[in-house]
Design an enzyme around this catalytic site. Sequence first.
Site, PDB file in Angstrom:
ATOM      1  N   ASP A   1     -14.314  10.489 -31.490  1.00 37.14           N
ATOM      2  CA  ASP A   1     -14.599  11.563 -30.829  1.00 37.14           C
ATOM      3  C   ASP A   1     -15.251  12.370 -31.912  1.00 37.14           C
ATOM      4  O   ASP A   1     -14.823  12.452 -33.239  1.00 37.14           O
ATOM      5  CB  ASP A   1     -13.655  12.468 -30.082  1.00 37.14           C
ATOM      6  CG  ASP A   1     -13.834  13.370 -29.004  1.00 37.14           C
ATOM      7  OD1 ASP A   1     -13.727  13.088 -27.951  1.00 37.14           O
ATOM      8  OD2 ASP A   1     -14.521  14.247 -29.584  1.00 37.14           O
TER       9      ASP A   1
ATOM     10  N   THR B   1     -19.950  13.413 -18.436  1.00 44.69           N
ATOM     11  CA  THR B   1     -21.252  13.802 -17.794  1.00 44.69           C
ATOM     12  C   THR B   1     -21.270  14.954 -16.804  1.00 44.69           C
ATOM     13  O   THR B   1     -21.330  14.669 -15.640  1.00 44.69           O
ATOM     14  CB  THR B   1     -21.802  12.700 -17.004  1.00 44.69           C
ATOM     15  OG1 THR B   1     -20.640  12.135 -16.109  1.00 44.69           O
ATOM     16  CG2 THR B   1     -22.000  11.400 -18.144  1.00 44.69           C
TER      17      THR B   1
ATOM     18  N   THR C   1     -19.409   8.273 -15.685  1.00 40.66           N
ATOM     19  CA  THR C   1     -20.304   8.153 -14.455  1.00 40.66           C
ATOM     20  C   THR C   1     -21.568   8.692 -14.679  1.00 40.66           C
ATOM     21  O   THR C   1     -21.834   9.829 -14.926  1.00 40.66           O
ATOM     22  CB  THR C   1     -19.422   8.994 -13.394  1.00 40.66           C
ATOM     23  OG1 THR C   1     -18.240   8.393 -13.562  1.00 40.66           O
ATOM     24  CG2 THR C   1     -20.043   8.976 -12.089  1.00 40.66           C
TER      25      THR C   1
ATOM     26  N   PHE D   1     -12.478   3.556 -12.275  1.00 41.08           N
ATOM     27  CA  PHE D   1     -12.345   4.217 -11.095  1.00 41.08           C
ATOM     28  C   PHE D   1     -10.845   5.104 -11.078  1.00 41.08           C
ATOM     29  O   PHE D   1     -10.298   5.182 -10.154  1.00 41.08           O
ATOM     30  CB  PHE D   1     -12.023   3.450  -9.784  1.00 41.08           C
ATOM     31  CG  PHE D   1     -13.404   2.462  -9.632  1.00 41.08           C
ATOM     32  CD1 PHE D   1     -14.578   2.951  -9.053  1.00 41.08           C
ATOM     33  CD2 PHE D   1     -13.549   1.180 -10.065  1.00 41.08           C
ATOM     34  CE1 PHE D   1     -15.854   2.247  -8.973  1.00 41.08           C
ATOM     35  CE2 PHE D   1     -14.822   0.620 -10.189  1.00 41.08           C
ATOM     36  CZ  PHE D   1     -15.867   1.012  -9.554  1.00 41.08           C
ATOM     37  N   LEU D   2     -10.529   5.326 -12.306  1.00 40.68           N
ATOM     38  CA  LEU D   2      -8.872   5.919 -12.514  1.00 40.68           C
ATOM     39  C   LEU D   2      -9.111   7.207 -11.702  1.00 40.68           C
ATOM     40  O   LEU D   2     -10.181   8.177 -11.899  1.00 40.68           O
ATOM     41  CB  LEU D   2      -8.470   5.910 -13.979  1.00 40.68           C
ATOM     42  CG  LEU D   2      -9.275   6.862 -14.777  1.00 40.68           C
ATOM     43  CD1 LEU D   2      -8.800   8.438 -14.789  1.00 40.68           C
ATOM     44  CD2 LEU D   2      -8.865   6.152 -16.386  1.00 40.68           C
ATOM     45  N   ARG D   3      -7.795   7.512 -11.272  1.00 38.07           N
ATOM     46  CA  ARG D   3      -7.887   9.101 -10.765  1.00 38.07           C
ATOM     47  C   ARG D   3      -6.859   9.580 -11.892  1.00 38.07           C
ATOM     48  O   ARG D   3      -6.001   9.146 -12.251  1.00 38.07           O
ATOM     49  CB  ARG D   3      -6.853   8.866  -9.443  1.00 38.07           C
ATOM     50  CG  ARG D   3      -7.399   8.297  -8.402  1.00 38.07           C
ATOM     51  CD  ARG D   3      -6.691   7.883  -7.199  1.00 38.07           C
ATOM     52  NE  ARG D   3      -5.827   7.051  -7.790  1.00 38.07           N
ATOM     53  CZ  ARG D   3      -4.517   6.461  -7.379  1.00 38.07           C
ATOM     54  NH1 ARG D   3      -4.189   7.166  -6.003  1.00 38.07           N
ATOM     55  NH2 ARG D   3      -3.761   5.479  -7.731  1.00 38.07           N
TER      56      ARG D   3
ATOM     57  N   CYS E   1     -14.936  15.444 -11.050  1.00 37.36           N
ATOM     58  CA  CYS E   1     -15.456  14.308 -10.625  1.00 37.36           C
ATOM     59  C   CYS E   1     -16.243  14.113  -9.313  1.00 37.36           C
ATOM     60  O   CYS E   1     -17.438  14.480  -9.341  1.00 37.36           O
ATOM     61  CB  CYS E   1     -14.470  13.047 -10.693  1.00 37.36           C
ATOM     62  SG  CYS E   1     -13.699  12.742 -12.352  1.00 37.36           S
TER      63      CYS E   1
END
Length: 504
Positions: free
Chosen positions: A63, A119, A155, A186-188, A297
């Site tokens: 990062d 994003t 995404t 697809f993680l929440r 998201c």
Amino acid sequence: MTQPGPGPETGVAGDGGAGDRGAGDRARAMSGRPRLTVFGTGYLGTAHAACLASLGFEVLGVDVDAARVSALQAGTLPFYEPGLEPLLRAGLRSGRLSFTTSYPAAAEFGDVHFICVGTPQRPGSGGADLSQFEACFAGLAPLLRRPCLVVGKSTVPPGTVVAYSQRLPATAPAGPGAELAWNPEFLREGHAVDDTLRPDRIVAGVWSDRAGVTLRAVYAEPLAAGVPFLVTDPATAEMVKVAANAFLATKISFINAMAEVCEVTGADVLSLADALGRDRRIGADGMRPGLGFGGGCLPKDIRALASRAAELGAGEALEFLHEIDAINQRRRSRVVDLAREAAGGRLVGRRVGVLGVAFKPGSDDIRDSPALEVAARIRALGARVAVFDPAAMDRARKVHPELVYTGSVLGAARDADALLVLTEWPEFSAADPGVLAKTVARRAIVDARHALDADVWRSFGWDYHAPGRPAPGSPGALPGRAAGVRPRQAEPPAAAASFLAAAV
Ligand code: UGA
């Protein structure tokens, strides 16, 4: 998340990380496993890095935010995510996981480079701001000297991956040896570890067999456990992610639109959702009515998708997503109206207690949080608003210092003319209506997330309001109304009372 780009030459990777080249090479030669880098250390990147280290890979997180990298290297998670910090610490202790700001170190270290940068929505437009992705790509690609796979997980709107796939071999010194693949995540939030290690499916968007084989090696353990591995072209993989989020948003707004109709017919949206969800073609998951979706998201992803479709001349196909967004926004206004009703018809000068400001339970994320927006709107309408959230207080305070931040459920409820549950933390479902009844000025509750048992609260004399459910005296509020459908049940009062006592 901060914007990545090439960092200083000297990273902060610890022992056994990027700095320990010889040992790393030997270990890799023995295990035959690719070495992995993960660019971007937000919810997605940190979860991905720590989970893959837990599967035995050597992983270097990257990062440009030096403070964040130092915190992670010291084993401190800069955000709340259940179960992730122990995994982070275990990875650091094992010597397989480390963090750096150095792009050159990462380029030298990795065989597979995952890009997990943010994003966000572009200010003033519905489109996605790809500047972090662009900076990451532009910083990394010219440093790639040997064959490697660059894997996008961020995404992005459709069309992004094809353009970058063409640029990569033209920019990397490795030429065609450097290849782009797409592997959406697809993680929440709140379930990041489980969703990363045990996803419903892994989608691998690849241009070559070599890339497919490499991704199979990375995900060997979940695949062995039976997780489906779907191989597509990268453009489809990129589309799977945005289509999935658009569908999830649509499902939530669908049931919330039905809640609006329930309110004028006297029907009960919880009974309706239960009956619909039992149809296997529909399914109950992701169809909880209430205050609607927020977070970093779903809201920005449906806007970015609709915006890109319009740019590509297919705007009409996704026109409905604007309506999905509008339904979602209306839920917030509806809950403000319910708060006004509950507070006796006006908000000016009233005291309102708010339980929950995070966009959902299990997270301290307040990006586009419906709960925080409702709290701030009620404050702007003249009420004194006292809030409590188990995880998101510090973040909320920075953005909305005008709210009063309390240390407990009881603190938020004290002397309130109306109490609102805006995020369905289990602590709130467990709150004892009897204890709270003695704390508030008026027994009026708005259960915006259907987290409480209405009958129990009413039995303690509370005036109970919830979106999409019949109010007392409305046509649907027949005596002994629809049995068999219960929202999440409250804990036994004894447990609730002890929680409240501990929290004060
Ligand atoms: C969402 C998707 O669920 C993930 O699959 C995806 O990977 C992620 O976005 C992403 O793109 O990174 P997340 O935003 O963490 O994950 O949370 P969700 O659990 O989907 O909840 C989103 C919002 O919808 C929350 O505000 C939640 O309260 C609301 N929601 C969710 C409902 O109102 N009803 C539901 O039935 C489900």
